[in-house]
Design an enzyme around this catalytic site. Sequence first.
Site, mmCIF file in Angstrom:
data_model
loop_
_atom_site.group_PDB
_atom_site.id
_atom_site.type_symbol
_atom_site.label_atom_id
_atom_site.label_comp_id
_atom_site.label_asym_id
_atom_site.label_seq_id
_atom_site.Cartn_x
_atom_site.Cartn_y
_atom_site.Cartn_z
ATOM 1 N N GLU A 1 -3.311 -1.560 20.689
ATOM 2 C CA GLU A 1 -2.684 -2.121 21.893
ATOM 3 C C GLU A 1 -2.207 -1.070 22.883
ATOM 4 O O GLU A 1 -2.044 -1.336 24.061
ATOM 5 C CB GLU A 1 -1.415 -2.901 21.478
ATOM 6 C CG GLU A 1 -1.634 -4.334 21.186
ATOM 7 C CD GLU A 1 -0.376 -4.966 20.559
ATOM 8 O OE1 GLU A 1 0.701 -4.320 20.517
ATOM 9 O OE2 GLU A 1 -0.488 -6.102 20.101
ATOM 10 N N ASP B 1 0.485 1.050 1.432
ATOM 11 C CA ASP B 1 0.747 0.986 -0.003
ATOM 12 C C ASP B 1 0.082 -0.247 -0.611
ATOM 13 O O ASP B 1 0.099 -1.324 -0.009
ATOM 14 C CB ASP B 1 2.275 0.904 -0.200
ATOM 15 C CG ASP B 1 2.694 1.067 -1.633
ATOM 16 O OD1 ASP B 1 2.322 2.082 -2.237
ATOM 17 O OD2 ASP B 1 3.400 0.185 -2.150
HETATM 18 C C1 NOJ Z 1 1.887 2.895 -4.879
HETATM 19 C C2 NOJ Z 1 2.778 4.074 -4.640
HETATM 20 O O1 NOJ Z 1 1.983 5.208 -4.401
HETATM 21 C C3 NOJ Z 1 3.669 4.208 -5.845
HETATM 22 O O2 NOJ Z 1 4.401 5.401 -5.829
HETATM 23 C C4 NOJ Z 1 4.564 3.000 -5.899
HETATM 24 O O3 NOJ Z 1 5.344 3.041 -7.069
HETATM 25 C C5 NOJ Z 1 3.755 1.706 -5.903
HETATM 26 N N1 NOJ Z 1 2.695 1.710 -4.955
HETATM 27 C C6 NOJ Z 1 4.633 0.513 -5.616
HETATM 28 O O4 NOJ Z 1 5.002 0.510 -4.268
#
Ligand code: NOJ
Length: 583
Positions: A254, A207
Site C-alpha cells: 500500500e 512465526d
Molecule cells: C517458532 C519460534 O521460532 C519459536 O521460538 C517459538 O517458540 C514458536 N514459534 C512459538 O511461537
Amino acid sequence: MDASWWDDAVVYQVYLRSFFDANGDGIGDLAGLRNQLPYLSALGVDAVWLNPCYTSPQRDHGYDIADYLTVDPSYGTMDDFRALVADAHESGIRVLMDMVANHCSDQHAWFVEALASAPGSPSRERFLFRDGRGAGGELPPNNWQSVFGGPAWSRVTEADGSAGQWYFHAFDPGQPDFNWRNPDVADYFDEVLRFWYSLGVDGFRIDVAHGHFKQVELNDWPGAEDDSGGHNYDMWDQPEVHEIYRRWRALGAEGPGEEKYLVGEIWVPSLERLAAYLAPDELHAAFSFELLVQPWDAARMARAVRLSLDQAKRTGTRQAWTLANHDVHRPATRYGQQQLLEDALPTDMIAAARRTGEADLDLGVRRATAAAMLQLALPGSVYLYQGEELGLPEVLDLPDDARQDPIWLRSAGAELGRDGCRVPMPWEADAQSFGFSPAGAAAPWLPQPPVFSELAVDQQDGVAGSTLSRFREAIRTRRDHFDPDAELAWLDSGHAELLAFTRGASACVVNFGDTDLALPTSWSAELVLASAPISVGGDVLAIPANSAAWLRIDRVAAASAGPVQADGVHQDSPFPLLESTAP
Ligand code: NOJ
Ligand code: CA
C-alpha cells in the site's frame, strides 16, 4: 520479475535478549543493538531480523505477546525503537520484525477479557474455547498435543470459581491460539502491521506461518496422544491460511515507501504445500530449512540444494537459506558431532538439529565456516543467526536451574530445549560477562561458558583466519563473485565427497571428506577465498578436508551428475521434514 532488496540479502538474526545489554540488567536491549550497529555494518549485512521484542511476560521469550503495539520495557522504550530504526536505516540496514499471529500471551487484554466473560460470549470467540468431554467436562475437547509437550488444551476456571471450558494452545498454555475465523482477529493484525510499518519497519518474519487456522471441527487425530499418528494434518496448513497472506501482501504494498517484505517460517509435509505460500500474491519467501537438517554429507547437502532450487524455480521466488536460528543447536556443535547417516534421516527437524553428545568443536567450527560459504554462494538470501560468525558452540551443559525454555520445563527436563543457542554474545575476552553487559552489571540472564572467552569479538576482529574474518570477507565479497542472477550449474569433480557448482564465472567447492581433494587440472581454477588455510602453488589446487573454497574458473563442463546422485542418497521423500511440526 523486478529485483528487490531481499532477493539476495544477507539477513542477520538478532536474538535481542542476548545480543548486547546497554543498561546493565543482564538482558540485551534495543539500545545495545543500536550501539553495535557498526559491528553489523562491518560484517556487511543488509538487514536484521529482530526476534519478538513486544511487551511480553517472556514465557516463551517474546513469542507470547501481551501487547503488540509496544516494546517490552526490559528491551527499552518506543523512542529507543525509533532511534534504532533510524540509525539502522542510516547505516543501510533494513529492519525486519517477527510477527507472531498464531497465538498471543495469556496476558493479552483480549484473553484476559475472554477469561472474565461467559462461555459463548463474543470475547471467547476470538480464541478457541470449547467445552470439555466426559460427564463433567473434565477431559480435553480433543486429543491434540502441544508442540512443547503435553495436551494442546488447558482448562480455565470460570468467573464464578467453577471448573470451566478449555482453550487451545499449539504451544505453551501461556500462548492461547487465536480464532482466525473471527473477523476481529484479521482486522486487529492489519492494524498491528500498519502500526510498525508507520515506524519504518521493512517487513516481517512470520512465526509458524502454516498455523493460524485449525480444521474447523477439531476432531481427534488418531494416534495424536502418543505421537503414533504422524503429522496432524488438521492442526496445521489449512486452506484458509492463505487468505491471511494475500491480505498482508496487499497491505504491505500500500505504501508509502517501498513494498514490505514477508518471509515465512513454514513446516509443511511437501514442497507442493510450501509452494502454495509462495504464490505471487502471498509471501515473498519462506525459509529453506533443507540445509539446516542435513548432516555433514556431500550427497545429502547437494540434494537439499537441488530440491530447494527446483522449488524456487517452480514458484518464481528466491530461496531464503539458513543453517541456524534460535530454535536449533548451533552448527559448530552439530557439525562437530558424530553424525551417522541413518541417525540423520530428518523426518523430524528437532531430532535432526537438536542432537546431544560429544562434539569436536575445532572440527565443528571448521565445517560450519565451510557450510556458511556454501550458502553464501547459493542464489537467494541468507539468514545468519547471531554468533554464527564467531563460531559459537551450543552450550549443552547449562545448569538445570538456569534453563528457561518451556520445552525444558514442559518435558520435565527430558528435552534440553533451546536455551543453549541463546546464551549472550561474548564481545570482550577479559571483561565481565565477556563484554555483554557494562562493568558492574547484573549477571547475564543465561550463564556464558569459559570457551566464549577465546571466541569473543575482540579476539577475532581483524585477525586473519579467524572465523569472524572469514565470515566478513565472504559476506562482503559474495556479490562480486556470484552475480545474483547467475544460475547454478553442478560440476563433476570426480570425487563423491566434493560438492561443486558454478554460478557465472565463479565456482564454489566444498570438501565434505576427511582428506584433501585435488581439483581436476582442466578446471584451471584460481583461488578466490577459502574457509580454511589452503596452499596455492604448482598445477594442482587441492581443497583441504572439511573446507570450502570459492574459485574463479576458466571453462568447465557443467554436469548434472556428481554428488547429487551418488550412492547413499535417500530416495524416499523429496522433502525430509515430513513428520513433525517444529516450533
Ligand atoms: C517458532 C519460534 O521460532 C519459536 O521460538 C517459538 O517458540 C514458536 N514459534 C512459538 O511461537
Ligand atoms: Ca538491558
